[in-house]
Design a protein around this motif. Structure first.
Motif, PDB file in Angstrom:
ATOM      1  N   THR A 139       0.848  -1.186   0.000  1.00 56.67           N
ATOM      2  CA  THR A 139       0.000   0.000   0.000  1.00 56.67           C
ATOM      3  C   THR A 139       0.883   1.235   0.000  1.00 56.67           C
ATOM      4  O   THR A 139       1.820   1.337   0.788  1.00 56.67           O
ATOM      5  CB  THR A 139      -0.911   0.049   1.242  1.00 56.67           C
ATOM      6  N   VAL A 140       0.562   2.171  -0.883  1.00 55.23           N
ATOM      7  CA  VAL A 140       1.260   3.456  -0.932  1.00 55.23           C
ATOM      8  C   VAL A 140       0.198   4.546  -0.833  1.00 55.23           C
ATOM      9  O   VAL A 140      -0.835   4.484  -1.507  1.00 55.23           O
ATOM     10  CB  VAL A 140       2.072   3.604  -2.238  1.00 55.23           C
ATOM     11  N   PHE A 141       0.464   5.519   0.027  1.00 50.26           N
ATOM     12  CA  PHE A 141      -0.387   6.702   0.115  1.00 50.26           C
ATOM     13  C   PHE A 141       0.337   7.833  -0.597  1.00 50.26           C
ATOM     14  O   PHE A 141       1.521   8.062  -0.361  1.00 50.26           O
ATOM     15  CB  PHE A 141      -0.670   7.075   1.570  1.00 50.26           C
ATOM     16  N   VAL A 142      -0.366   8.505  -1.478  1.00 47.46           N
ATOM     17  CA  VAL A 142       0.238   9.560  -2.286  1.00 47.46           C
ATOM     18  C   VAL A 142      -0.469  10.868  -1.986  1.00 47.46           C
ATOM     19  O   VAL A 142      -1.695  10.958  -2.105  1.00 47.46           O
ATOM     20  CB  VAL A 142       0.145   9.215  -3.791  1.00 47.46           C
ATOM     21  N   LEU A 143       0.312  11.860  -1.590  1.00 46.08           N
ATOM     22  CA  LEU A 143      -0.211  13.199  -1.366  1.00 46.08           C
ATOM     23  C   LEU A 143       0.038  14.022  -2.615  1.00 46.08           C
ATOM     24  O   LEU A 143       1.151  14.025  -3.148  1.00 46.08           O
ATOM     25  CB  LEU A 143       0.469  13.847  -0.164  1.00 46.08           C
ATOM     26  N   VAL A 144      -1.005  14.689  -3.090  1.00 47.38           N
ATOM     27  CA  VAL A 144      -0.938  15.446  -4.342  1.00 47.38           C
ATOM     28  C   VAL A 144      -1.265  16.901  -4.059  1.00 47.38           C
ATOM     29  O   VAL A 144      -2.243  17.202  -3.369  1.00 47.38           O
ATOM     30  CB  VAL A 144      -1.939  14.880  -5.374  1.00 47.38           C
ATOM     31  N   ARG A 145      -0.436  17.770  -4.610  1.00 50.27           N
ATOM     32  CA  ARG A 145      -0.715  19.206  -4.581  1.00 50.27           C
ATOM     33  C   ARG A 145      -0.839  19.657  -6.023  1.00 50.27           C
ATOM     34  O   ARG A 145      -0.066  19.237  -6.877  1.00 50.27           O
ATOM     35  CB  ARG A 145       0.431  19.934  -3.900  1.00 50.27           C
TER      36      ARG A 145
ATOM     37  N   TYR B 232       1.256  19.401  -9.632  1.00 54.28           N
ATOM     38  CA  TYR B 232       2.304  20.310  -9.180  1.00 54.28           C
ATOM     39  C   TYR B 232       3.307  19.598  -8.281  1.00 54.28           C
ATOM     40  O   TYR B 232       4.509  19.755  -8.431  1.00 54.28           O
ATOM     41  CB  TYR B 232       1.655  21.494  -8.449  1.00 54.28           C
ATOM     42  N   ASP B 233       2.829  18.806  -7.323  1.00 54.67           N
ATOM     43  CA  ASP B 233       3.708  18.143  -6.359  1.00 54.67           C
ATOM     44  C   ASP B 233       3.093  16.803  -5.982  1.00 54.67           C
ATOM     45  O   ASP B 233       1.887  16.715  -5.704  1.00 54.67           O
ATOM     46  CB  ASP B 233       3.857  19.025  -5.110  1.00 54.67           C
ATOM     47  N   VAL B 234       3.907  15.765  -5.970  1.00 55.16           N
ATOM     48  CA  VAL B 234       3.451  14.415  -5.634  1.00 55.16           C
ATOM     49  C   VAL B 234       4.431  13.821  -4.633  1.00 55.16           C
ATOM     50  O   VAL B 234       5.641  13.790  -4.895  1.00 55.16           O
ATOM     51  CB  VAL B 234       3.380  13.511  -6.895  1.00 55.16           C
TER      52      VAL B 234
ATOM     53  N   ASP C  44       6.039   3.091  -9.794  1.00 53.42           N
ATOM     54  CA  ASP C  44       6.476   3.933 -10.906  1.00 53.42           C
ATOM     55  C   ASP C  44       5.541   3.792 -12.111  1.00 53.42           C
ATOM     56  O   ASP C  44       5.265   4.768 -12.804  1.00 53.42           O
ATOM     57  CB  ASP C  44       7.922   3.608 -11.298  1.00 53.42           C
ATOM     58  N   THR C  45       5.037   2.606 -12.346  1.00 56.14           N
ATOM     59  CA  THR C  45       4.095   2.377 -13.447  1.00 56.14           C
ATOM     60  C   THR C  45       2.813   3.173 -13.226  1.00 56.14           C
ATOM     61  O   THR C  45       2.318   3.847 -14.137  1.00 56.14           O
ATOM     62  CB  THR C  45       3.767   0.876 -13.567  1.00 56.14           C
ATOM     63  N   VAL C  46       2.280   3.113 -12.023  1.00 58.90           N
ATOM     64  CA  VAL C  46       1.050   3.844 -11.705  1.00 58.90           C
ATOM     65  C   VAL C  46       1.310   5.347 -11.750  1.00 58.90           C
ATOM     66  O   VAL C  46       0.507   6.117 -12.293  1.00 58.90           O
ATOM     67  CB  VAL C  46       0.497   3.409 -10.331  1.00 58.90           C
ATOM     68  N   TYR C  47       2.435   5.769 -11.216  1.00 65.31           N
ATOM     69  CA  TYR C  47       2.808   7.185 -11.216  1.00 65.31           C
ATOM     70  C   TYR C  47       2.868   7.730 -12.642  1.00 65.31           C
ATOM     71  O   TYR C  47       2.309   8.793 -12.932  1.00 65.31           O
ATOM     72  CB  TYR C  47       4.160   7.333 -10.515  1.00 65.31           C
ATOM     73  N   LYS C  48       3.491   7.001 -13.538  1.00 62.64           N
ATOM     74  CA  LYS C  48       3.596   7.445 -14.933  1.00 62.64           C
ATOM     75  C   LYS C  48       2.221   7.471 -15.620  1.00 62.64           C
ATOM     76  O   LYS C  48       1.941   8.366 -16.416  1.00 62.64           O
ATOM     77  CB  LYS C  48       4.567   6.562 -15.704  1.00 62.64           C
TER      78      LYS C  48
ATOM     79  N   ASP D 202      -3.793  18.839  -1.639  1.00 64.45           N
ATOM     80  CA  ASP D 202      -5.146  18.873  -2.188  1.00 64.45           C
ATOM     81  C   ASP D 202      -5.837  17.520  -2.149  1.00 64.45           C
ATOM     82  O   ASP D 202      -7.051  17.441  -1.969  1.00 64.45           O
ATOM     83  CB  ASP D 202      -5.108  19.387  -3.639  1.00 64.45           C
ATOM     84  N   TYR D 203      -5.069  16.423  -2.352  1.00 65.76           N
ATOM     85  CA  TYR D 203      -5.646  15.085  -2.424  1.00 65.76           C
ATOM     86  C   TYR D 203      -4.723  14.076  -1.763  1.00 65.76           C
ATOM     87  O   TYR D 203      -3.507  14.251  -1.738  1.00 65.76           O
ATOM     88  CB  TYR D 203      -5.858  14.640  -3.885  1.00 65.76           C
ATOM     89  N   ILE D 204      -5.328  12.994  -1.269  1.00 65.88           N
ATOM     90  CA  ILE D 204      -4.559  11.822  -0.849  1.00 65.88           C
ATOM     91  C   ILE D 204      -5.137  10.628  -1.595  1.00 65.88           C
ATOM     92  O   ILE D 204      -6.359  10.479  -1.715  1.00 65.88           O
ATOM     93  CB  ILE D 204      -4.572  11.607   0.675  1.00 65.88           C
ATOM     94  N   LEU D 205      -4.246   9.799  -2.138  1.00 67.13           N
ATOM     95  CA  LEU D 205      -4.628   8.611  -2.893  1.00 67.13           C
ATOM     96  C   LEU D 205      -4.138   7.382  -2.146  1.00 67.13           C
ATOM     97  O   LEU D 205      -3.012   7.367  -1.645  1.00 67.13           O
ATOM     98  CB  LEU D 205      -3.979   8.607  -4.275  1.00 67.13           C
ATOM     99  N   LYS D 206      -4.970   6.369  -2.072  1.00 67.99           N
ATOM    100  CA  LYS D 206      -4.567   5.071  -1.533  1.00 67.99           C
ATOM    101  C   LYS D 206      -4.402   4.141  -2.726  1.00 67.99           C
ATOM    102  O   LYS D 206      -5.349   3.904  -3.473  1.00 67.99           O
ATOM    103  CB  LYS D 206      -5.607   4.514  -0.572  1.00 67.99           C
TER     104      LYS D 206
END
Length: 154
Positions: free
Chosen positions: A65-71, A131-133, A118-122, A104-108
């Motif tokens: 599980t990775v939590f991603v914070l997005v701005r 702007y920022d991940v 990296d595949t999902v990120y791309k 602005d967002y958090i993704l699970k």
């Protein structure tokens, strides 16, 4: 109007959606027909929105599980709609929440291994400008998602 029996029925359904009508009726002290009517009403009123099986993530090779914070620097309606479509189109993104504060967002995101991030990120960056991940790897699930408390029903 909902009452304690409705709350009990919903709690039982959350524990095991395959529970028999007879078992529910017995546990909430109703006849099967009265219980069936209540269950039908709860479905019709939208308290029960669907039923799904909970899979063992390890057995289907999604233990990470990775939590991603997005701005984002964009808040226009068209960008928000594109963002919603972008995250909806990536199966590994399980949840997305809009936040207050610095992000602005958090993704699970669930993954077979950390390298797959990296595949999902791309995929995400091909679909939408961000702007920022920042990504954070979960080392342990202390309390998994479970049944919602029914004590707050009106």
């Amino acid at each position: 109007m909902n009452d304690e029996r409705d709350r009990q029925i919903l709690s039982l359904m959350q524990e095991n959606a395959e529970i028999s009508l007879a078992e529910i009726a017995d546990r909430v002290s109703l006849s099967p027909s009265a219980c069936s009517r209540r269950l039908a009403r709860l479905r019709a009123e939208g308290y029960i929105t669907g039923t799904m099986a909970i899979l063992d993530r390890r057995k289907i090779n999604l233990p990470t599980t990775v939590f991603v914070l997005v701005r984002t620097g964009r808040h226009a309606e068209d960008w928000i709609e594109r963002f919603h479509r972008a995250v909806a189109g990536i199966a590994e993104i399980m949840e997305v929440h809009r936040l207050t504060g610095n992000y602005d967002y958090i993704l699970k995101i669930v993954l077979p291994d950390i390298e797959y991030y990296d595949t999902v990120y791309k995929q995400l960056l091909r679909r939408i400008e961000l702007y920022d991940v920042s990504a954070y790897i979960s080392m342990e699930t202390v309390k998994p998602a479970g049944a919602l408390p029914t004590s707050h029903m009106r």
